[in-house]
Design an enzyme around this catalytic site. Structure first.
Site, mmCIF file in Angstrom:
data_model
loop_
_atom_site.group_PDB
_atom_site.id
_atom_site.type_symbol
_atom_site.label_atom_id
_atom_site.label_comp_id
_atom_site.label_asym_id
_atom_site.label_seq_id
_atom_site.Cartn_x
_atom_site.Cartn_y
_atom_site.Cartn_z
ATOM 1 C CG ASP A 1 -2.903 1.053 -2.546
ATOM 2 O OD1 ASP A 1 -1.718 1.444 -2.486
ATOM 3 O OD2 ASP A 1 -3.652 1.039 -1.556
ATOM 4 C CB SER B 1 -6.416 2.091 0.115
ATOM 5 O OG SER B 1 -5.132 2.604 0.342
ATOM 6 C CG ASP C 1 -1.078 4.627 2.747
ATOM 7 O OD1 ASP C 1 -0.876 5.486 1.861
ATOM 8 O OD2 ASP C 1 -2.016 4.694 3.557
ATOM 9 C CG ASP D 1 -2.090 0.951 1.066
ATOM 10 O OD1 ASP D 1 -1.864 2.141 0.744
ATOM 11 O OD2 ASP D 1 -3.243 0.518 1.260
ATOM 12 C CG HIS E 1 -0.594 8.984 4.655
ATOM 13 N ND1 HIS E 1 -1.215 9.908 3.858
ATOM 14 C CD2 HIS E 1 -1.137 7.782 4.319
ATOM 15 C CE1 HIS E 1 -2.110 9.298 3.078
ATOM 16 N NE2 HIS E 1 -2.077 8.007 3.337
ATOM 17 C CB THR F 1 -5.955 -2.892 0.769
ATOM 18 O OG1 THR F 1 -5.551 -1.534 0.590
ATOM 19 C CG2 THR F 1 -5.370 -3.758 -0.327
HETATM 20 ZN ZN ZN Z 1 -3.004 6.324 2.305
#
Ligand code: ZN
Length: 341
Positions: free
Chosen positions: A276, A61, A234, A17, A238, A116
Protein backbone atom coordinates in the site's frame (compact mmCIF):
# COMPACT_ATOMS: atom_id res chain seq x y z
CA UNK A 1 -15.87 -17.35 -24.22
CA UNK A 2 -18.61 -14.95 -23.22
CA UNK A 3 -17.32 -11.53 -24.28
CA UNK A 4 -19.01 -9.73 -21.40
CA UNK A 5 -17.06 -11.67 -18.78
CA UNK A 6 -13.78 -9.90 -18.20
CA UNK A 7 -13.15 -10.70 -14.55
CA UNK A 8 -11.15 -13.72 -13.48
CA UNK A 9 -13.18 -16.45 -11.78
CA UNK A 10 -10.97 -16.19 -8.69
CA UNK A 11 -8.93 -13.24 -7.47
CA UNK A 12 -6.30 -13.46 -4.74
CA UNK A 13 -5.19 -9.93 -3.85
CA UNK A 14 -2.12 -9.99 -1.59
CA UNK A 15 -0.96 -6.82 0.15
CA UNK A 16 2.27 -6.49 2.09
CA UNK A 17 1.53 -3.44 4.22
CA UNK A 18 4.56 -1.15 4.02
CA UNK A 19 6.42 -3.58 1.72
CA UNK A 20 8.66 -1.42 -0.47
CA UNK A 21 11.25 -2.74 -2.93
CA UNK A 22 14.02 -2.70 -0.31
CA UNK A 23 11.94 -4.84 2.09
CA UNK A 24 11.66 -7.48 -0.60
CA UNK A 25 15.39 -7.25 -1.24
CA UNK A 26 16.33 -7.54 2.45
CA UNK A 27 14.11 -10.60 2.97
CA UNK A 28 15.55 -12.33 -0.10
CA UNK A 29 19.12 -11.73 1.02
CA UNK A 30 18.41 -13.19 4.46
CA UNK A 31 16.59 -16.27 3.12
CA UNK A 32 18.51 -16.98 -0.10
CA UNK A 33 21.64 -14.82 -0.01
CA UNK A 34 20.44 -13.04 -3.15
CA UNK A 35 17.54 -11.09 -4.59
CA UNK A 36 14.91 -12.49 -6.96
CA UNK A 37 14.13 -15.75 -5.14
CA UNK A 38 10.98 -14.90 -3.15
CA UNK A 39 7.84 -16.66 -4.44
CA UNK A 40 6.27 -13.62 -6.08
CA UNK A 41 9.55 -12.34 -7.55
CA UNK A 42 9.14 -15.05 -10.17
CA UNK A 43 5.77 -13.72 -11.36
CA UNK A 44 5.69 -12.97 -15.11
CA UNK A 45 4.28 -9.45 -14.86
CA UNK A 46 5.83 -6.83 -12.62
CA UNK A 47 5.78 -3.07 -12.24
CA UNK A 48 5.58 -0.27 -9.76
CA UNK A 49 2.75 1.71 -8.25
CA UNK A 50 2.28 5.36 -7.27
CA UNK A 51 0.50 5.75 -3.95
CA UNK A 52 -0.40 9.40 -3.12
CA UNK A 53 -3.78 9.93 -1.47
CA UNK A 54 -6.33 12.66 -2.27
CA UNK A 55 -5.00 14.98 0.42
CA UNK A 56 -1.34 14.03 0.77
CA UNK A 57 1.66 12.83 -1.25
CA UNK A 58 2.17 10.41 1.68
CA UNK A 59 -0.69 7.95 1.94
CA UNK A 60 -1.86 5.95 4.91
CA UNK A 61 -3.16 2.39 4.68
CA UNK A 62 -6.82 3.46 4.63
CA UNK A 63 -6.52 5.73 1.60
CA UNK A 64 -4.19 3.32 -0.22
CA UNK A 65 -6.40 0.28 0.36
CA UNK A 66 -9.46 2.30 -0.66
CA UNK A 67 -7.70 3.26 -3.91
CA UNK A 68 -6.89 -0.39 -4.62
CA UNK A 69 -10.32 -1.67 -3.59
CA UNK A 70 -12.45 0.97 -5.35
CA UNK A 71 -10.34 2.81 -7.94
CA UNK A 72 -10.94 6.15 -6.19
CA UNK A 73 -8.56 8.48 -4.36
CA UNK A 74 -9.75 9.47 -0.89
CA UNK A 75 -8.24 11.43 2.00
CA UNK A 76 -5.97 9.68 4.48
CA UNK A 77 -7.94 7.83 7.14
CA UNK A 78 -11.01 7.25 4.96
CA UNK A 79 -12.44 3.75 4.44
CA UNK A 80 -14.11 3.33 0.98
CA UNK A 81 -16.25 6.44 1.35
CA UNK A 82 -16.30 9.35 -1.14
CA UNK A 83 -14.27 11.93 0.84
CA UNK A 84 -13.54 14.30 -0.76
CA UNK A 85 -16.93 14.04 -2.42
CA UNK A 86 -20.46 13.36 -1.33
CA UNK A 87 -19.52 10.96 1.46
CA UNK A 88 -21.30 8.08 -0.23
CA UNK A 89 -20.14 4.48 -0.21
CA UNK A 90 -17.54 3.55 -2.83
CA UNK A 91 -18.12 0.18 -4.51
CA UNK A 92 -15.30 -2.25 -3.64
CA UNK A 93 -13.73 -5.21 -5.43
CA UNK A 94 -15.11 -7.45 -2.69
CA UNK A 95 -18.66 -6.16 -3.26
CA UNK A 96 -18.27 -6.39 -7.03
CA UNK A 97 -17.32 -10.08 -6.83
CA UNK A 98 -19.96 -10.79 -4.23
CA UNK A 99 -22.55 -9.30 -6.60
CA UNK A 100 -21.38 -11.85 -9.20
CA UNK A 101 -22.39 -14.64 -6.82
CA UNK A 102 -18.85 -15.35 -5.69
CA UNK A 103 -17.61 -16.02 -2.16
CA UNK A 104 -15.34 -13.46 -0.50
CA UNK A 105 -12.72 -13.42 2.22
CA UNK A 106 -10.44 -11.12 4.21
CA UNK A 107 -7.30 -12.43 5.92
CA UNK A 108 -4.76 -10.34 7.85
CA UNK A 109 -2.10 -10.47 10.54
CA UNK A 110 -3.51 -7.23 11.96
CA UNK A 111 -6.76 -7.15 13.91
CA UNK A 112 -9.45 -7.72 11.31
CA UNK A 113 -11.01 -4.25 11.62
CA UNK A 114 -7.68 -2.60 10.71
CA UNK A 115 -7.57 -0.19 7.76
CA UNK A 116 -6.47 -2.48 4.91
CA UNK A 117 -9.09 -5.23 5.27
CA UNK A 118 -11.64 -2.56 6.26
CA UNK A 119 -11.33 -0.75 2.94
CA UNK A 120 -12.35 -3.96 1.12
CA UNK A 121 -15.22 -4.92 3.43
CA UNK A 122 -16.65 -1.75 5.01
CA UNK A 123 -17.41 1.94 4.46
CA UNK A 124 -16.54 4.48 7.13
CA UNK A 125 -15.45 8.13 7.07
CA UNK A 126 -12.75 7.31 9.68
CA UNK A 127 -10.52 4.24 10.00
CA UNK A 128 -10.87 4.49 13.79
CA UNK A 129 -14.59 3.60 13.68
CA UNK A 130 -13.76 0.02 14.57
CA UNK A 131 -17.13 -1.23 15.92
CA UNK A 132 -18.81 0.24 12.83
CA UNK A 133 -16.29 -1.51 10.58
CA UNK A 134 -17.03 -4.83 12.32
CA UNK A 135 -20.73 -4.12 11.88
CA UNK A 136 -20.14 -3.44 8.17
CA UNK A 137 -18.47 -6.84 7.75
CA UNK A 138 -21.01 -8.81 9.74
CA UNK A 139 -24.22 -7.21 8.58
CA UNK A 140 -23.53 -5.51 5.25
CA UNK A 141 -20.80 -7.08 3.09
CA UNK A 142 -20.70 -10.42 4.93
CA UNK A 143 -17.49 -12.04 3.65
CA UNK A 144 -17.62 -15.84 4.08
CA UNK A 145 -14.16 -15.75 5.64
CA UNK A 146 -12.81 -13.16 8.13
CA UNK A 147 -9.49 -14.28 9.65
CA UNK A 148 -7.20 -12.03 11.67
CA UNK A 149 -6.51 -10.61 15.10
CA UNK A 150 -9.53 -10.14 17.36
CA UNK A 151 -10.95 -7.39 19.52
CA UNK A 152 -10.96 -3.77 18.32
CA UNK A 153 -14.67 -3.66 17.59
CA UNK A 154 -15.07 -7.34 16.69
CA UNK A 155 -16.59 -9.67 19.29
CA UNK A 156 -17.57 -13.34 19.29
CA UNK A 157 -21.10 -12.44 20.32
CA UNK A 158 -21.56 -10.05 17.40
CA UNK A 159 -20.09 -12.57 14.95
CA UNK A 160 -22.17 -15.49 16.27
CA UNK A 161 -25.33 -13.40 16.25
CA UNK A 162 -24.63 -12.64 12.58
CA UNK A 163 -24.37 -16.38 11.85
CA UNK A 164 -20.59 -16.79 11.88
CA UNK A 165 -18.68 -19.67 13.46
CA UNK A 166 -15.95 -18.17 15.65
CA UNK A 167 -12.50 -19.74 15.97
CA UNK A 168 -9.89 -18.41 18.40
CA UNK A 169 -6.67 -20.37 17.84
CA UNK A 170 -4.77 -22.59 15.40
CA UNK A 171 -6.35 -25.84 16.63
CA UNK A 172 -9.87 -24.49 16.22
CA UNK A 173 -8.97 -23.17 12.75
CA UNK A 174 -7.59 -26.60 11.77
CA UNK A 175 -10.63 -28.42 13.07
CA UNK A 176 -13.05 -26.57 10.78
CA UNK A 177 -14.75 -28.77 8.21
CA UNK A 178 -13.72 -26.63 5.24
CA UNK A 179 -15.88 -28.65 2.82
CA UNK A 180 -19.05 -27.69 4.63
CA UNK A 181 -18.50 -24.45 6.49
CA UNK A 182 -19.23 -20.96 5.30
CA UNK A 183 -19.18 -17.77 7.43
CA UNK A 184 -16.11 -18.12 9.64
CA UNK A 185 -14.79 -15.40 11.93
CA UNK A 186 -11.24 -16.07 13.14
CA UNK A 187 -10.54 -13.85 16.15
CA UNK A 188 -6.97 -14.72 17.09
CA UNK A 189 -5.98 -12.95 20.30
CA UNK A 190 -7.29 -9.51 21.14
CA UNK A 191 -5.12 -7.33 18.89
CA UNK A 192 -2.67 -7.84 16.00
CA UNK A 193 -1.15 -11.32 15.65
CA UNK A 194 2.34 -11.54 17.23
CA UNK A 195 5.39 -11.01 15.03
CA UNK A 196 6.75 -14.12 13.30
CA UNK A 197 10.17 -13.34 14.80
CA UNK A 198 8.71 -13.64 18.31
CA UNK A 199 6.71 -16.82 17.68
CA UNK A 200 2.93 -17.14 17.43
CA UNK A 201 2.24 -19.58 20.27
CA UNK A 202 -1.13 -21.23 19.63
CA UNK A 203 -2.17 -18.66 17.03
CA UNK A 204 -2.01 -19.40 13.28
CA UNK A 205 0.54 -18.11 10.78
CA UNK A 206 -0.65 -16.01 7.83
CA UNK A 207 0.08 -18.92 5.48
CA UNK A 208 -2.16 -21.21 7.57
CA UNK A 209 -5.01 -18.70 7.61
CA UNK A 210 -4.68 -18.29 3.83
CA UNK A 211 -4.73 -22.06 3.22
CA UNK A 212 -7.92 -22.42 5.27
CA UNK A 213 -9.52 -19.45 3.51
CA UNK A 214 -8.78 -20.99 0.10
CA UNK A 215 -10.14 -24.37 1.19
CA UNK A 216 -13.43 -22.73 2.21
CA UNK A 217 -13.79 -20.26 -0.66
CA UNK A 218 -13.05 -22.82 -3.39
CA UNK A 219 -16.30 -24.60 -2.57
CA UNK A 220 -18.17 -21.93 -4.53
CA UNK A 221 -18.13 -23.05 -8.21
CA UNK A 222 -18.78 -19.45 -9.28
CA UNK A 223 -15.47 -18.36 -7.77
CA UNK A 224 -14.17 -16.04 -5.08
CA UNK A 225 -12.37 -12.84 -4.13
CA UNK A 226 -9.78 -13.13 -1.36
CA UNK A 227 -7.71 -10.28 0.09
CA UNK A 228 -4.68 -11.41 2.12
CA UNK A 229 -2.64 -8.88 4.05
CA UNK A 230 0.81 -9.20 5.60
CA UNK A 231 -0.10 -6.36 7.89
CA UNK A 232 2.80 -6.20 10.27
CA UNK A 233 5.56 -5.57 7.72
CA UNK A 234 4.41 -1.98 8.22
CA UNK A 235 4.66 -2.12 12.00
CA UNK A 236 8.23 -3.43 11.89
CA UNK A 237 8.98 -0.63 9.43
CA UNK A 238 7.64 1.99 11.81
CA UNK A 239 9.99 0.71 14.51
CA UNK A 240 12.92 0.40 12.05
CA UNK A 241 13.28 -3.25 13.04
CA UNK A 242 15.00 -5.24 10.27
CA UNK A 243 14.69 -8.62 12.02
CA UNK A 244 10.91 -8.46 12.36
CA UNK A 245 10.60 -6.82 8.96
CA UNK A 246 12.42 -9.70 7.28
CA UNK A 247 10.48 -12.40 9.11
CA UNK A 248 7.10 -10.79 8.33
CA UNK A 249 8.04 -10.41 4.67
CA UNK A 250 9.18 -14.05 4.45
CA UNK A 251 5.91 -15.31 5.94
CA UNK A 252 4.05 -13.12 3.45
CA UNK A 253 6.10 -14.66 0.59
CA UNK A 254 5.34 -18.14 1.96
CA UNK A 255 1.65 -17.23 1.96
CA UNK A 256 1.82 -16.17 -1.68
CA UNK A 257 3.41 -19.57 -2.41
CA UNK A 258 0.33 -21.23 -0.86
CA UNK A 259 -1.85 -19.19 -3.23
CA UNK A 260 0.39 -20.06 -6.21
CA UNK A 261 0.31 -23.77 -5.41
CA UNK A 262 -3.48 -23.59 -5.23
CA UNK A 263 -3.83 -21.66 -8.52
CA UNK A 264 -1.13 -23.50 -10.48
CA UNK A 265 -2.50 -25.07 -13.65
CA UNK A 266 -5.72 -23.04 -13.52
CA UNK A 267 -6.48 -20.48 -16.21
CA UNK A 268 -9.21 -18.74 -14.27
CA UNK A 269 -7.35 -17.10 -11.39
CA UNK A 270 -5.52 -13.79 -10.93
CA UNK A 271 -2.94 -13.32 -8.19
CA UNK A 272 -1.77 -9.79 -7.46
CA UNK A 273 0.98 -9.08 -4.95
CA UNK A 274 1.65 -5.50 -4.00
CA UNK A 275 1.93 -3.05 -1.09
CA UNK A 276 0.00 0.00 0.00
CA UNK A 277 3.04 2.23 0.62
CA UNK A 278 6.61 1.97 1.84
CA UNK A 279 7.37 2.36 5.55
CA UNK A 280 10.61 3.52 7.13
CA UNK A 281 12.62 4.60 4.09
CA UNK A 282 14.60 1.37 4.24
CA UNK A 283 17.83 1.07 2.23
CA UNK A 284 19.83 -2.14 1.99
CA UNK A 285 23.52 -1.28 2.26
CA UNK A 286 25.15 -4.70 2.33
CA UNK A 287 24.18 -8.32 1.71
CA UNK A 288 25.55 -10.42 4.57
CA UNK A 289 24.55 -13.78 3.11
CA UNK A 290 22.03 -16.50 3.94
CA UNK A 291 20.83 -16.48 7.54
CA UNK A 292 22.32 -13.06 8.26
CA UNK A 293 20.34 -9.85 8.28
CA UNK A 294 21.63 -7.39 5.69
CA UNK A 295 23.17 -4.13 6.82
CA UNK A 296 20.54 -1.43 6.31
CA UNK A 297 19.68 2.19 6.97
CA UNK A 298 16.31 3.75 7.78
CA UNK A 299 15.20 7.26 6.93
CA UNK A 300 12.06 7.71 9.04
CA UNK A 301 9.68 6.13 11.52
CA UNK A 302 6.79 6.94 9.20
CA UNK A 303 5.61 6.19 5.70
CA UNK A 304 7.39 7.40 2.55
CA UNK A 305 6.18 8.54 -0.87
CA UNK A 306 8.34 6.12 -2.85
CA UNK A 307 6.70 3.88 -5.47
CA UNK A 308 5.98 0.33 -4.38
CA UNK A 309 6.31 -2.97 -6.27
CA UNK A 310 3.57 -5.02 -7.93
CA UNK A 311 3.78 -8.61 -9.16
CA UNK A 312 0.99 -10.36 -11.08
CA UNK A 313 0.24 -13.88 -12.27
CA UNK A 314 -2.65 -15.40 -14.20
CA UNK A 315 -5.84 -14.04 -15.76
CA UNK A 316 -5.70 -10.27 -16.58
CA UNK A 317 -2.14 -10.14 -15.20
CA UNK A 318 -0.61 -8.94 -18.48
CA UNK A 319 -1.91 -5.42 -17.80
CA UNK A 320 0.61 -5.07 -14.99
CA UNK A 321 3.81 -3.46 -16.24
CA UNK A 322 5.71 -0.19 -16.00
CA UNK A 323 4.37 2.45 -13.65
CA UNK A 324 0.70 2.41 -12.66
CA UNK A 325 -1.35 4.13 -9.98
CA UNK A 326 -3.01 2.35 -7.08
CA UNK A 327 -6.41 3.41 -8.50
CA UNK A 328 -5.71 1.31 -11.64
CA UNK A 329 -6.18 -2.09 -9.98
CA UNK A 330 -9.98 -2.01 -10.05
CA UNK A 331 -10.15 -1.79 -13.86
CA UNK A 332 -7.35 -4.31 -14.36
CA UNK A 333 -9.12 -6.85 -12.17
CA UNK A 334 -12.77 -6.26 -13.07
CA UNK A 335 -12.67 -4.94 -16.63
CA UNK A 336 -9.45 -6.47 -17.98
CA UNK A 337 -8.33 -2.92 -18.82
CA UNK A 338 -4.81 -1.60 -18.93
CA UNK A 339 -3.90 1.28 -16.62
CA UNK A 340 -4.55 4.66 -18.25
CA UNK A 341 -1.31 6.56 -18.29
ZN1 ZN B 1 1.91 2.37 8.74
Amino acid sequence: MNKTVTSPTNVIFCIGDGMGFEKVKAAGMYAYGEVGQLSFEGFPYQGEVTTHSADSPMTDSAAAATAMATGAKVNNGVISTALPGNGGELYTLLECFKDQGKSTGLVSTTFITHATPAAFGAHEPQRGNLPEIAEGYLNQTRPEVLLGGGGNGMTDTAAETAGYTVVADRDQLRSLNTDKISLVSGQFGDTNLPYEFDGLGDLPHLSEMAATALAILMNNPTGFFLMIEGGRIDHAGHSNDIERNVFETLEFAKTVKVAMDWAKGRGDTLIIVTADHETGGLKVLENNGVGNFPTVSWATGGHTTTNIPVYAWGRNAAHISGVMDNTDFFNVVVHNQSPTK
